[in-house]
Design an enzyme around this catalytic site. Structure first.
Site, PDB file in Angstrom:
ATOM      1  N   ARG A  70       0.841  -1.189   0.000  1.00  0.00           N
ATOM      2  CA  ARG A  70       0.000   0.000   0.000  1.00  0.00           C
ATOM      3  C   ARG A  70       0.882   1.247   0.000  1.00  0.00           C
ATOM      4  NH1 ARG A  70      -1.884   0.811   4.366  1.00  0.00           N
ATOM      5  NH2 ARG A  70      -1.139  -0.994   5.533  1.00  0.00           N
ATOM      6  N   TYR A 198      -1.485  -3.605  -6.901  1.00  0.00           N
ATOM      7  CA  TYR A 198      -1.220  -4.384  -5.692  1.00  0.00           C
ATOM      8  C   TYR A 198      -2.340  -4.302  -4.660  1.00  0.00           C
ATOM      9  CZ  TYR A 198       1.191  -6.721  -2.011  1.00  0.00           C
ATOM     10  OH  TYR A 198       1.526  -7.632  -1.049  1.00  0.00           O
ATOM     11  N   GLY A 200      -4.197  -3.875  -1.398  1.00  0.00           N
ATOM     12  CA  GLY A 200      -5.050  -2.826  -0.866  1.00  0.00           C
ATOM     13  C   GLY A 200      -5.187  -1.610  -1.771  1.00  0.00           C
ATOM     14  N   LYS A 207      -9.645  -2.536   1.547  1.00  0.00           N
ATOM     15  CA  LYS A 207      -9.414  -1.386   2.413  1.00  0.00           C
ATOM     16  C   LYS A 207     -10.195  -0.153   1.942  1.00  0.00           C
ATOM     17  CE  LYS A 207      -6.980  -3.579   5.343  1.00  0.00           C
ATOM     18  NZ  LYS A 207      -5.851  -4.355   5.049  1.00  0.00           N
ATOM     19  N   HIS A 227     -10.641  -2.620  11.352  1.00  0.00           N
ATOM     20  CA  HIS A 227      -9.528  -3.447  10.856  1.00  0.00           C
ATOM     21  C   HIS A 227      -9.280  -4.552  11.889  1.00  0.00           C
ATOM     22  CE1 HIS A 227      -5.048  -3.450   9.343  1.00  0.00           C
ATOM     23  NE2 HIS A 227      -5.763  -4.332   8.677  1.00  0.00           N
ATOM     24  N   ASN A 365       6.547  -8.355   2.090  1.00  0.00           N
ATOM     25  CA  ASN A 365       5.086  -8.200   2.029  1.00  0.00           C
ATOM     26  C   ASN A 365       4.492  -9.142   0.978  1.00  0.00           C
ATOM     27  OD1 ASN A 365       2.597  -7.026   2.847  1.00  0.00           O
ATOM     28  ND2 ASN A 365       2.652  -5.612   1.096  1.00  0.00           N
ATOM     29  N   ARG A 367       2.327 -12.081  -0.421  1.00  0.00           N
ATOM     30  CA  ARG A 367       1.005 -12.443   0.111  1.00  0.00           C
ATOM     31  C   ARG A 367       0.414 -13.644  -0.613  1.00  0.00           C
ATOM     32  NH1 ARG A 367      -1.626  -8.762   4.122  1.00  0.00           N
ATOM     33  NH2 ARG A 367       0.011  -7.226   4.466  1.00  0.00           N
ATOM     34  N   PHE A 491       1.812 -16.954  18.797  1.00  0.00           N
ATOM     35  CA  PHE A 491       1.094 -17.917  17.936  1.00  0.00           C
ATOM     36  C   PHE A 491       0.096 -18.745  18.759  1.00  0.00           C
ATOM     37  CE2 PHE A 491       5.164 -16.791  15.946  1.00  0.00           C
ATOM     38  CZ  PHE A 491       4.665 -16.214  14.789  1.00  0.00           C
TER      39      PHE A 491
HETATM   40  P1  GTP Z   1      -2.464  -7.697   7.445  1.00  0.00           P
HETATM   41  O1  GTP Z   1      -2.934  -8.752   6.514  1.00  0.00           O
HETATM   42  O2  GTP Z   1      -1.353  -6.860   6.876  1.00  0.00           O
HETATM   43  O3  GTP Z   1      -3.559  -6.816   7.963  1.00  0.00           O
HETATM   44  O4  GTP Z   1      -1.697  -8.413   8.668  1.00  0.00           O
HETATM   45  P2  GTP Z   1      -2.078  -9.385   9.869  1.00  0.00           P
HETATM   46  O5  GTP Z   1      -2.373  -8.543  11.070  1.00  0.00           O
HETATM   47  O6  GTP Z   1      -3.100 -10.377   9.463  1.00  0.00           O
HETATM   48  O7  GTP Z   1      -0.676 -10.078  10.181  1.00  0.00           O
HETATM   49  P3  GTP Z   1      -0.239 -11.622  10.129  1.00  0.00           P
HETATM   50  O8  GTP Z   1      -1.067 -12.496  11.027  1.00  0.00           O
HETATM   51  O9  GTP Z   1      -0.154 -12.027   8.716  1.00  0.00           O
HETATM   52  O10 GTP Z   1       1.219 -11.555  10.765  1.00  0.00           O
HETATM   53  C1  GTP Z   1       2.277 -10.849  10.201  1.00  0.00           C
HETATM   54  C2  GTP Z   1       3.601 -11.334  10.731  1.00  0.00           C
HETATM   55  O11 GTP Z   1       3.609 -11.361  12.159  1.00  0.00           O
HETATM   56  C3  GTP Z   1       3.918 -12.746  10.274  1.00  0.00           C
HETATM   57  O12 GTP Z   1       5.257 -12.776   9.838  1.00  0.00           O
HETATM   58  C4  GTP Z   1       3.740 -13.562  11.504  1.00  0.00           C
HETATM   59  O13 GTP Z   1       4.565 -14.694  11.514  1.00  0.00           O
HETATM   60  C5  GTP Z   1       4.056 -12.605  12.647  1.00  0.00           C
HETATM   61  N1  GTP Z   1       3.297 -12.953  13.879  1.00  0.00           N
HETATM   62  C6  GTP Z   1       1.971 -13.213  13.953  1.00  0.00           C
HETATM   63  N2  GTP Z   1       1.606 -13.569  15.218  1.00  0.00           N
HETATM   64  C7  GTP Z   1       2.740 -13.527  15.962  1.00  0.00           C
HETATM   65  C8  GTP Z   1       3.023 -13.781  17.350  1.00  0.00           C
HETATM   66  O14 GTP Z   1       2.145 -14.128  18.147  1.00  0.00           O
HETATM   67  N3  GTP Z   1       4.318 -13.632  17.751  1.00  0.00           N
HETATM   68  C9  GTP Z   1       5.307 -13.240  16.882  1.00  0.00           C
HETATM   69  N4  GTP Z   1       6.532 -13.104  17.360  1.00  0.00           N
HETATM   70  N5  GTP Z   1       5.077 -12.996  15.569  1.00  0.00           N
HETATM   71  C10 GTP Z   1       3.814 -13.130  15.107  1.00  0.00           C
HETATM   72  C1  SPV Z   2      -2.941  -4.557   5.199  1.00  0.00           C
HETATM   73  O1  SPV Z   2      -1.981  -3.906   4.752  1.00  0.00           O
HETATM   74  O2  SPV Z   2      -3.475  -4.286   6.309  1.00  0.00           O
HETATM   75  C2  SPV Z   2      -3.488  -5.700   4.436  1.00  0.00           C
HETATM   76  C3  SPV Z   2      -3.009  -5.923   3.069  1.00  0.00           C
HETATM   77  O3  SPV Z   2      -4.343  -6.409   4.946  1.00  0.00           O
HETATM   78  S1  SPV Z   2      -3.717  -4.808   1.912  1.00  0.00           S
HETATM   79  O4  SPV Z   2      -4.857  -5.495   1.284  1.00  0.00           O
HETATM   80  O5  SPV Z   2      -2.709  -4.519   0.913  1.00  0.00           O
HETATM   81  O6  SPV Z   2      -4.209  -3.632   2.583  1.00  0.00           O
HETATM   82 MN    MN Z   3      -5.033  -5.572   6.931  1.00  0.00          MN
END
Ligand code: GTP
Ligand code: SPV
Ligand code: MN
Length: 582
Positions: A70, A198, A200, A207, A227, A365, A367, A491
């Protein structure tokens, strides 16, 4: 083809007159249509088929190297009055914005196909769902919208019934960052996006519609567009409770939404159900509770870090019918990224022979796009027209210091302060510097389509007679030791924190009062089977009074940036925090 709705037909004609495509295709969302588009993209090189034995139906898309995230500095909210967009948004006057971007759209689809993509955000028969139509010249966008939304004929029928829809116009243009804009006109329920293909920036249902435009509509109509992930926690007694959690981009929503319980929990019968991983629309129900739907139908998730020990559910959903964007590839055509724990990259995300000297093999980033139904923890509750009732709201961010593992807000308005005060380290989800702590209220800094002061007032307005509001919490999975390692395993073990949260909702777990809110004592958390250093646990649950004194002043200064619209009640909450700490 055309629709039964004259305004829609007229708009398509008007856009075609401006962009001058060679042909127009109305998307019906059928399998045949998807197959034809996939064949076309393979032929053009937009998609590369991955190994059909290990990953049937999976493809790799390599985006332009200058178009991988984004672009917040090129994203605008164009309201008639500048104040309505607020200091949290870039603003242009609507007339000027239309003129600038229409000049880019002029003739931009020459020789190309214009796709009309009707979509529904939310279950087709849900009163909470809202529809839109995206016009795009990108088959990749069409293919992604088909996985991410309820796209095609059923959505078009609903649009014809409703009579209204959000208009989204998109063209990949020249992919020149100097000729790129993502513009929102909330008063016209219109989005115009040019110059990026790309995520978002281009999948306008996500978004642009479901957060920036929808947050504006939600304020007018009395609901919330957030969000947030939505996760169902099933306890051994068979009861399922739902939690909505807001973390900034790439801060753990997808992972928390589909976590696998630690072994000791699994043995006792705990289960986790995924309703959504990115966006949550919530409305007060007749019972006074907040009811939530996930407006999306798929996941556009971060690949790096997704591995068998961190997120096995995600891996299990990615071995068929997924689109990967900017991941690396193994010698035998399997997708690869950092954190996968096996295999090795032969080609990096740009298609070059992998060389560690060029940086990570997969773009940070990178995906995946996949239908929600592929996920082993998918639940039919995601299709409930009235949504699911939310027991707790959780705010979280990436904070290497200060913010404890979990804190409960004293009441709703303290919870709104917790959300408004959120800060997090920036990530690769948006272009710009990574790892810089910035304020990101409710994880909506890049996505709130209006003034944050008005947004906080809207949040506070839910605390009315008869409301049975969710309890509010703040979490931080990202505390680090001096040497950089994470203090908390994260996790699946995050369920331990969710259990405490849900017990607090039932008045069934202990906590201690502190100036920043209610924290668990070490023995209030279930840590069975976890080898956690007691010193680390102390650090995770400590309140650093000196650090919080500084933080509370920073929060006050941050809120004051939104004067005069910041609600007095919120300022009073922030002053109370500063005073109790001094
Ligand atoms: P968007 O799709 O951008 O909105 O992101 P999201 O909030 O869904 O993030 P996502 O769950 O994909 O996590 C992003 C990164 O954070 C990944 O590389 C994960 O491995 C890491 N991550 C997620 N949960 C944890 C956690 O509990 N501990 C740690 N250390 N890293 C984490
Ligand atoms: C974020 O950036 O919070 C996402 C990916 O979930 S995007 O669809 O590019 O916004
Ligand atoms: Mn998001």
């Amino acid at each position: 083809m055309s629709s039964q709705l004259p305004e829609l037909n007229a708009w398509v004609d008007q856009v075609a007159a401006l962009t001058r495509p060679e042909r127009i295709h109305w998307c019906d969302g059928s399998d045949a249509e998807e197959q034809a588009l996939t064949a076309l993209m393979r032929e053009r090189g937009d998609l590369l088929a991955l190994n059909p034995d290990s990953h049937p139906g999976c493809h790799l898309h390599r985006s332009d190297p200058e178009d991988v995230a984004r672009v917040e500095h090129l994203t605008f909210v164009c309201t008639r009055r500048r104040e309505d967009a607020g200091p949290n948004n870039h603003w242009l006057a609507p007339d000027e914005a239309h003129a600038r971007i229409d000049a880019l759209f002029d003739g931009c689809m020459a020789g190309r196909t214009l796709y009309v993509v009707p979509y529904c955000m939310g279950p087709i028969d849900s009163p909470l769902a809202r529809c839109g139509v995206e016009i795009t010249d990108s088959p990749y966008v069409v293919a992604n919208m088909r996985k991410m939304t309820r796209m095609g004929d059923a959505a078009l029928r609903r649009i014809e019934r409703d009579g209204g829809f959000v208009r989204g116009l998109h063209s990949t243009g020249e992919l020149d960052p100097g000729r790129r804009f993502i513009m929102h006109f909330p008063e016209e329920l219109t989005i115009k996006s040019y110059g990026s293909g790309y995520g978002g920036n281009a999948l306008l249902g996500k978004k642009c519609h479901a957060l920036r435009i929808a947050s504006w509509q939600a304020r007018q109509e009395g609901w919330l567009a957030e969000h947030m992930l939505i996760v169902g926690i099933e306890r051994p007694d068979g009861q399922t409770r739902y939690i909505a959690a807001a973390f900034p981009s790439a801060c753990g929503k997808t992972n928390l939404a589909m976590l696998i319980p630690p072994e000791a929990y699994r043995e006792r019968g705990w289960k986790v159900w995924t309703v959504g991983d990115d966006i949550c629309w919530m409305q007060r129900g007749s019972d006074g509770r907040l009811w939530a739907i996930n407006p999306e139908a798929g996941f556009f998730g971060v690949a790096p870090g997704t591995g068998p020990s961190t997120n096995p559910n995600a891996l299990a959903m990615l071995d068929r019918d997924a689109i990967f964007t900017n991941v690396a590839m193994t010698a035998d055509g399997q997708p690869w990224w950092e954190g996968l724990e096996e295999g090795a990259p032969a080609l990096d995300w740009q298609g070059r022979a992998y060389d560690p000297g060029n940086g990570p093999a997969a773009h940070p980033n990178a995906r995946f796009t996949v239908s929600m139904r592929n996920c082993p923890s998918y639940t039919a509750a995601a299709e409930h027209p009235h949504g699911v009732p939310i027991s707790a709201i959780v705010f979280g961010g990436r904070r290497r210091s200060l913010v404890p593992l979990v804190t409960q807000a004293r009441d709703w308005s303290h919870g709104v302060l917790m959300g408004a005060a959120m800060a997090s380290e920036t990530t690769a989800a948006a272009t710009g510097q990574v790892g810089v702590v910035r304020r990101d209220p409710m994880a909506m800094k890049p996505f709130c389509g209006y003034h944050f002061g008005d947004y906080w007032a809207h949040w506070l307005s839910f605390d009315t007679e008869g409301a049975r509001l969710p309890a509010v919490f703040q979490v931080n999975w990202f505390r680090r030791a001096e040497d950089g390692r994470f203090l908390w395993p994260g996790f699946g073990d995050n369920l331990r924190v969710l259990e405490w949260i849900l017990r607090r909702c039932d008045d069934d777990a202990g906590a201690r009062q502190t100036p920043i809110g209610l924290l668990p004592n070490a023995d209030d958390l279930n840590l069975d089977g976890l080898a956690l250093d007691p010193a680390d646990l102390d650090a995770l649950l400590a309140v650093d009074a000196d650090g919080w004194r500084v933080e509370s002043q920073a929060v006050l200064a941050h809120l004051e940036e939104y004067a005069p619209r910041v609600p007095a009640e919120l300022l009073a909450q922030a002053r109370r925090l500063a005073e109790t700490l001094s």
